[in-house]
Design an enzyme around this catalytic site. Structure first.
Site, PDB file in Angstrom:
ATOM      1  N   GLY A 188       0.810  -1.218   0.000  1.00 40.15           N
ATOM      2  CA  GLY A 188       0.000   0.000   0.000  1.00 40.15           C
ATOM      3  C   GLY A 188       0.839   1.261   0.000  1.00 40.15           C
ATOM      4  N   ARG A 209       7.533  -1.084  -0.112  1.00 41.38           N
ATOM      5  CA  ARG A 209       7.317  -2.526  -0.271  1.00 41.38           C
ATOM      6  C   ARG A 209       6.137  -2.751  -1.218  1.00 41.38           C
ATOM      7  NH1 ARG A 209       9.767  -7.508   0.175  1.00 41.38           N
ATOM      8  NH2 ARG A 209      11.216  -6.272   1.411  1.00 41.38           N
ATOM      9  N   ASP A 210       5.937  -1.779  -2.134  1.00 41.25           N
ATOM     10  CA  ASP A 210       4.871  -1.982  -3.110  1.00 41.25           C
ATOM     11  C   ASP A 210       5.352  -1.414  -4.434  1.00 41.25           C
ATOM     12  OD1 ASP A 210       2.327  -2.519  -4.264  1.00 41.25           O
ATOM     13  OD2 ASP A 210       1.424  -2.413  -2.280  1.00 41.25           O
ATOM     14  N   GLU A 211       4.467  -0.896  -5.251  1.00 44.23           N
ATOM     15  CA  GLU A 211       4.862  -0.480  -6.592  1.00 44.23           C
ATOM     16  C   GLU A 211       6.033   0.514  -6.559  1.00 44.23           C
ATOM     17  OE1 GLU A 211       3.368  -2.195  -8.709  1.00 44.23           O
ATOM     18  OE2 GLU A 211       1.583  -2.778  -7.596  1.00 44.23           O
ATOM     19  N   GLY A 233       9.105  -2.723  -3.554  1.00 40.93           N
ATOM     20  CA  GLY A 233       8.338  -3.857  -4.052  1.00 40.93           C
ATOM     21  C   GLY A 233       8.718  -4.201  -5.482  1.00 40.93           C
TER      22      GLY A 233
END
Ligand code: NAG
Ligand code: NAG
Ligand code: NAG
Length: 437
Positions: A188, A209-211, A233
């Site tokens: 998120g 830890r995402d896009e 991520g």
């Protein structure tokens, strides 16, 4: 060295990726009607700079064009979000650091229907501290650019958004560069999400830890290059659903250390197409997945349709390793049985594992390289997992000084970084930082 020389030769092809000019039509030097938000009720140390920004915009951009709204260096808090709609030929210079203090949803700064617009900091030190650790997934996004045309956003630092950091929703002709984005080591925390047409995104560093830098549908003529996913991520396309329409996308010089993947195309069901896409010159180290096409992505609920048709997609010049190549294949191309992918080409893709053992996986996938099947009748087939040996072209991927070895915590303040001057090993940034000009 060979790799670098090769990239430079490819430069003309890169600009051909775009379908027209990007960035503002009026140079900054002409946007000198200075409108200092201090004249509109703002002050350094303000507990809510939002109303002064809105007022400066309403008074300034609509009356005097061209215009420049300026926020001086210093610290500000913000609790009222702003939507700046419809300005043309204006610039927003943010030299200070704004800290989020309210938990209202939405976007701290949304710019809508702007034309000929520039959002930047002159000292390359301005930005937003989202302090997301105080209201995780329950607060605003930091910046959203909505249906705007001919604009740029650069030299900004975005830290710890409660949700996503920068969302580019439709519009066209934008250039985004020289950004440092630092989010928490949890989902998120998207760095840059973009959809629309004719965008150039380059020289961006993302920790989260995402896009990292991700293209969503619909999108066309997007060039993403010199991207440093520094414990992120990883970059992706998706998640994709019904009526996907993505074409003419080029990613190049993407360096990823840690995180989920070197690149992922993700969907589950859905319809439409992804075509004419190139991913070239990728370096990745110690990611969970590597080159990952997954049209049965379990984290997305099944979307209407038999599967998105993927074709004419080239992966070229990759060097990378994953943490455990048996647990998670360095290369997996799992296409929809209802729409087998074809003309997927892997050219000098050298992906390996830190454990020295690896498999690759293909399903309903046709083209050249790894386990892709050849032939012109594209029938569906079940997943095939094959053990392979270290590719002869593989070399241990280069590191960059400043690589993170771990992400940032999600429950404590994330320190504000400075913007790097290099985003891919051996390549300079395309435009110098404003502070160095
Ligand atoms: C996809 O397109 C069809 C046909 O135009 C339309 O009925 C449907 O609502 C669309 N679905 C989505 C999710 O946009
Ligand atoms: C395949 O995609 C590439 C890159 O976008 C493009 O240059 C080429 O024309 C496409 N090939 C076909 C047959 O459309
Ligand atoms: C990338 O990670 C390094 C190592 O911790 C860190 O020093 C650097 O600031 C990171 N880059 C940014 C801009 O966050």
């Amino acid at each position: 060295m060979l790799r670098i020389a090769f990239c430079i030769l490819l430069a003309p092809f890169a600009s051909a990726q775009l379908s027209g000019s990007v960035g503002p039509t009026t140079p900054l030097s002409d946007k000198s009607t200075l409108c200092n938000i201090l004249d509109y009720g703002g002050n350094i140390g303000s507990s809510d700079i939002g109303p002064a920004i809105q007022k400066a915009f309403d008074v300034g951009t609509l009356v005097r064009v061209p215009n420049l709204i300026r926020i001086l260096a210093g610290d500000y808090d913000m609790q009222t979000w702003v939507t700046l709609t419809g300005g043309s030929s204006w610039a927003f210079r943010l030299d200070g650091l704004i800290t989020r203090t309210a938990t209202t949803g939405g976007n701290m700064i949304a710019v809508e229907n702007a034309y000929d617009f520039e959002f930047y900091s002159k000292n390359s030190a301005g930005g937003i501290q989202g302090a997301g650790y105080q209201c995780r997934n329950d607060g605003p996004r930091l910046i959203r650019m909505v249906t705007s045309e001919r604009w740029s956003l650069h030299d900004l630092i975005l830290v710890d958004s409660p949700e996503f950091h920068l969302v580019i929703q439709q519009g066209s002709g934008g250039e985004v560069y020289n950004l440092a984005i630092r989010g928490a080591d949890i989902g998120g925390s998207d760095g840059v999400d973009v959809w629309g047409e004719n965008y150039w995104i380059h020289d961006v560093e993302v920790t989260n830890r995402d896009e990292c830098v991700t293209v969503k549908s619909p999108a066309s003529n997007i060039l993403v290059e010199r991207i440093w996913c520094n414990q992120s991520g990883g970059s992706a396309m998706g998640s994709l659903g019904a009526n996907t329409s993505i074409a003419n996308i080029l990613y190049q010089n993407v360096y990823t250390v840690g995180g989920n993947q070197a690149y992922m195309i993700k969907s589950n069901g859905g319809s439409g197409t992804v075509k004419d896409v190139v991913f070239q010159d990728f370096i990745s180290r110690d990611t969970a997945y590597g080159l990952n096409v997954n049209q049965y992505w379990a984290s997305e609920s099944t979307q209407p349709g038999d599967g998105i048709q993927l074709y004419n997609i080239t992966f070229k010049n990759w060097d990378g390793n994953v943490a455990d190549g048996v647990q998670r294949s360095p290369i997996q191309i799992l296409c929809a049985d209802g729409a087998p992918c074809y003309d997927i080409n892997l050219d000098d893709v050298y992906m390996w594992s830190l454990t020295d053992e690896a498999t690759w996986k293909c399903e309903s996938a046709y083209g050249t390289g790894a386990c892709l099947k050849s032939g012109s009748s594209h029938k569906s087939y079940a997943v095939e997992t094959t053990t392979y040996t270290q590719p002869s072209g593989y070399t241990t991927p280069t590191t960059m000084s400043g690589d993170l070895t771990a992400g940032f915590g999600s429950t404590t303040l994330i320190p504000t970084p400075t913007i790097p001057t290099m985003f891919y090993p051996g390549l300079p940034q395309i435009s110098p930082l404003m502070k160095n000009k």
